[in-house]
Enzyme design. Structure first.
Site, short mmCIF file in Angstrom:
data_model
loop_
_atom_site.label_atom_id
_atom_site.label_comp_id
_atom_site.label_asym_id
_atom_site.label_seq_id
_atom_site.Cartn_x
_atom_site.Cartn_y
_atom_site.Cartn_z
N ILE A 1 44.18 19.28 62.77
CA ILE A 1 43.21 18.19 62.59
C ILE A 1 43.95 16.85 62.60
O ILE A 1 43.48 15.85 63.15
CB ILE A 1 42.41 18.36 61.28
N ASN B 1 54.15 23.97 59.66
CA ASN B 1 53.10 24.69 60.39
C ASN B 1 52.71 23.94 61.65
O ASN B 1 51.54 23.96 62.05
CB ASN B 1 51.88 24.91 59.48
N LEU C 1 56.32 16.75 51.30
CA LEU C 1 55.51 16.22 50.19
C LEU C 1 56.19 16.44 48.84
O LEU C 1 55.97 15.69 47.90
CB LEU C 1 54.18 16.99 50.12
N PHE D 1 46.36 15.03 55.13
CA PHE D 1 46.07 16.38 55.63
C PHE D 1 47.09 17.41 55.14
O PHE D 1 46.79 18.60 55.13
CB PHE D 1 46.15 16.42 57.16
N SER E 1 37.41 20.66 51.40
CA SER E 1 36.86 21.74 52.21
C SER E 1 35.52 22.21 51.64
O SER E 1 35.31 22.15 50.41
CB SER E 1 37.85 22.91 52.18
N TYR F 1 43.25 29.01 47.18
CA TYR F 1 43.28 27.85 48.10
C TYR F 1 42.17 26.86 47.74
O TYR F 1 42.40 25.66 47.58
CB TYR F 1 43.12 28.33 49.55
N LYS G 1 42.03 22.74 46.14
CA LYS G 1 41.24 21.60 46.62
C LYS G 1 40.41 21.02 45.47
O LYS G 1 40.28 19.80 45.33
CB LYS G 1 40.33 22.02 47.77
N TYR H 1 35.29 19.36 54.73
CA TYR H 1 35.10 19.82 56.11
C TYR H 1 34.39 21.16 56.11
O TYR H 1 34.71 22.03 55.30
CB TYR H 1 36.42 20.07 56.84
N ASN I 1 41.03 32.56 61.32
CA ASN I 1 39.70 32.00 61.58
C ASN I 1 39.10 32.55 62.86
O ASN I 1 39.81 32.98 63.78
CB ASN I 1 39.77 30.46 61.65
N GLY J 1 35.08 38.21 49.72
CA GLY J 1 35.01 36.77 49.42
C GLY J 1 34.16 35.97 50.39
O GLY J 1 33.86 34.81 50.13
N ASP J 2 33.76 36.59 51.53
CA ASP J 2 32.94 35.85 52.50
C ASP J 2 31.51 35.68 52.00
O ASP J 2 30.93 36.61 51.44
CB ASP J 2 32.88 36.61 53.84
P1 NAD Z 1 47.62 22.45 59.78
O1 NAD Z 1 48.42 23.50 59.09
O2 NAD Z 1 47.53 22.49 61.24
O3 NAD Z 1 48.14 21.01 59.33
C1 NAD Z 1 48.74 20.78 58.08
C2 NAD Z 1 50.06 20.05 58.32
O4 NAD Z 1 50.71 19.83 57.06
C3 NAD Z 1 51.04 20.86 59.18
O5 NAD Z 1 51.48 20.06 60.27
C4 NAD Z 1 52.19 21.20 58.24
O6 NAD Z 1 53.44 21.24 58.91
C5 NAD Z 1 52.10 20.08 57.22
N1 NAD Z 1 52.64 20.44 55.92
C6 NAD Z 1 52.43 21.58 55.21
N2 NAD Z 1 53.12 21.53 54.05
C7 NAD Z 1 53.77 20.33 54.02
C8 NAD Z 1 54.64 19.70 53.09
N3 NAD Z 1 55.01 20.32 51.96
N4 NAD Z 1 55.13 18.50 53.38
C9 NAD Z 1 54.79 17.86 54.54
N5 NAD Z 1 53.97 18.42 55.46
C10 NAD Z 1 53.46 19.63 55.20
O7 NAD Z 1 46.15 22.48 59.12
P2 NAD Z 1 44.81 21.77 59.57
O8 NAD Z 1 43.87 22.82 60.01
O9 NAD Z 1 45.10 20.62 60.43
O10 NAD Z 1 44.30 21.27 58.15
C11 NAD Z 1 44.58 19.98 57.66
C12 NAD Z 1 44.00 19.84 56.27
O11 NAD Z 1 42.60 20.09 56.32
C13 NAD Z 1 44.56 20.82 55.24
O12 NAD Z 1 44.73 20.14 54.01
C14 NAD Z 1 43.49 21.87 55.13
O13 NAD Z 1 43.49 22.49 53.85
C15 NAD Z 1 42.23 21.05 55.35
N6 NAD Z 1 41.11 21.85 55.87
C16 NAD Z 1 41.28 22.58 57.03
C17 NAD Z 1 40.24 23.37 57.50
C18 NAD Z 1 40.42 24.21 58.75
O14 NAD Z 1 39.64 25.15 58.95
N7 NAD Z 1 41.38 23.92 59.63
C19 NAD Z 1 39.02 23.40 56.82
C20 NAD Z 1 38.87 22.63 55.65
C21 NAD Z 1 39.93 21.86 55.19
N1 UDP Z 2 35.09 36.31 61.10
C1 UDP Z 2 35.07 37.51 61.78
N2 UDP Z 2 36.23 37.94 62.35
C2 UDP Z 2 37.40 37.24 62.28
C3 UDP Z 2 37.40 36.01 61.60
C4 UDP Z 2 36.22 35.58 61.02
O1 UDP Z 2 34.05 38.17 61.85
O2 UDP Z 2 38.43 37.71 62.81
C5 UDP Z 2 33.83 35.80 60.51
C6 UDP Z 2 33.89 35.58 59.01
O3 UDP Z 2 33.53 36.75 58.31
C7 UDP Z 2 32.87 34.43 58.84
C8 UDP Z 2 32.98 33.63 60.13
O4 UDP Z 2 33.58 34.53 61.08
O5 UDP Z 2 31.55 34.96 58.76
C9 UDP Z 2 33.86 32.39 60.01
O6 UDP Z 2 35.11 32.78 59.45
P1 UDP Z 2 36.33 31.75 59.35
O7 UDP Z 2 37.47 32.48 58.69
O8 UDP Z 2 36.57 31.15 60.69
O9 UDP Z 2 35.77 30.59 58.42
P2 UDP Z 2 35.34 30.63 56.85
O10 UDP Z 2 34.98 32.03 56.49
O11 UDP Z 2 36.52 30.11 56.13
O12 UDP Z 2 34.16 29.74 56.77
#
Ligand code: NAD
Ligand code: UDP
Length: 382
Positions: free
Chosen positions: A56, A79, A103, A124, A168, A192, A196, A220, A242, A337-338
């Protein structure tokens, strides 16, 4: 283009004029990027993006650069890879400044703020895998909660008090009602999600203690898709947790089939329903949020989702349409947990920020597929 060395001058060093509350660029001269003239513009800021090399983060950095902001990225690349930022620089025509800082390194964080002097932070960086958080809870609390605390201390010392935080929808837990509205109690069901929650609580207390802080908590929903160029996208390490990244790896031949976690939920076809949001729409929400808090101050919580829900099978079929082939799947047991259904009420973000998602599910999966097929192994060299 070298990421570490290229600097652009702070636009705030150029002249700005204010009139009736609107801010006008008065010296759009010699800027290293195109600016629109003759229309009121917001002040461009210097924005520090933590985790800016990630999924993101990289999309948000691109949109910030395109909007004329100066961007500093800090990331420990645990990551992600610097390639994402090189590609962002290609797409934007200029590079963000990059610092490899952790961080958890408080001294390094403080030094970063002294040397870069940002106006605002988009935060992020952190760990995000639900399953892993159950196995390594202390690592998650350390990185996410203590890491954010370090960031806040460093910001405070540098007099930078504007922060947009990546929360989130997972903080809602077992929803009391649908759609999910910001005023619902938080009740995260995973370690996790609780990190948050703790960070949100911490930031709420901070804002209550000192009204100089400007804070956005962005919840998000399910970010998917990629920039339409196919040059940047999501590159999960190991087996994707995911849905959409997993489907994309089936489509590209890296996985045999999708496991569908349960088909006995009370939904349209028995499979789980989620609110998927295009990552570029999500990135745009951050630009609106950072503008809003620096103008209005205070603490605000906004859902970033579309307000629409799609089932697992609906997403799978949309992806099949995008990639032009049938994708094998097996129905397996529910994932612990889903929840059955989760989708946002995004009306607060619309009312306050004028933001709403504009890209539909077909665009999301089309762009995700475009990224995956052009980069079957993500950012790794072929
Ligand atoms: P991502 O893992 O791609 O990005 C996170 C970045 O943080 C990575 O580049 C990683 O290298 C860096 N990072 C991790 N630990 C660190 C540290 N100790 N110091 C410095 N950098 C560090 O994840 P993303 O999907 O881009 O998510 C970004 C944010 O959004 C996260 O906080 C995540 O929890 C939140 N979020 C993501 C989702 C999703 O589905 N992707 C949904 C809701 C919230
Ligand atoms: N899901 C699935 N197979 C997978 C990954 C996810 O069927 O390999 C389903 C999961 O049970 C949920 C939806 O897809 O109903 C979205 O899951 P994801 O992990 O992407 O997001 P979150 O559950 O965190 O909202």
């Amino acid at each position: 283009m070298s990421l570490a060395t290229r600097r652009v001058p702070r636009t705030s060093m150029h002249g700005w004029g204010a009139s009736g509350g609107l801010l006008f660029k008065v010296l759009p001269l010699n800027l290293p990027y195109p600016v629109r003239t003759g229309v009121p513009e917001r002040i461009n800021m210097k924005i520090l993006v933590t985790g800016g090399a990630g999924y993101i983060g990289s999309h948000t950095v691109l949109e910030l650069l395109n909007a004329g902001h100066e961007v500093v990225v800090m990331d420990n690349l645990s990551n992600s890879s610097e390639t994402s930022l090189q590609r962002v620089a290609e797409l934007a025509g200029r590079a963000p400044e990059f610092h490899n800082v952790d961080l958890l390194d408080l001294a390094g964080m403080k030094e970063l703020f002294v040397s870069t002097q940002p106006d605002a932070v988009i935060h992020f960086a952190g760990l995000k895998a639900v399953g892993e958080s159950a196995e390594k809870p202390l690592w998650y609390y350390q990185t996410n909660v203590a890491g954010t605390l370090n960031l806040i201390y460093a910001m405070e010392e540098a007099n930078c008090r504007s922060i947009v935080f990546s929360s989130s929808a997972t903080v809602y837990g077992e929803p009391e009602s649908m759609p999910l509205v910001e005023k619902l109690n938080m009740d995260a069901q995973s370690c996790y999600g609780r990190t948050k929650e703790h960070i949100e609580d911490m930031l709420v207390d901070l804002a209550a203690s000192d009204d100089r802080w400007n804070i956005a908590l962005l919840r998000y929903f399910n970010p998917v898709g990629a920039h339409e160029s196919g040059r940047i996208g999501e590159d999960p390490s190991g087996i994707p947790n995911n849905l959409v990244p997993f489907i994309a790896q089936v489509a590209v031949g890296r996985r045999e089939h999708l496991n569908v976690f349960g088909n006995d939920y009370p939904t349209v076809d028995g499979t789980g329903v989620r609110d998927y949001i295009h990552v570029v729409d999500l990135a745009d929400g951050h630009l609106k949020a950072v503008d809003y808090i620096t103008e209005h101050g205070g603490l605000h919580t906004w859902n970033l989702g579309t307000g629409n829900g799609y089932s697992v099978l609906e997403v799978l079929h949309a992806f099949e349409k995008a990639c032009g082939k049938e994708l094998p799947y097996k129905i397996v047991a529910r994932r612990p947990g889903d929840v059955a259904v989760s989708y946002a009420d995004p009306s607060s973000a619309l009312a306050d920020l004028g933001w709403s998602a504009s890209r539909d599910i077909d665009t999301m999966v089309r762009d995700h597929w475009n990224w995956q097929k052009n980069n079957p192994n993500g950012y790794e060299e072929q």
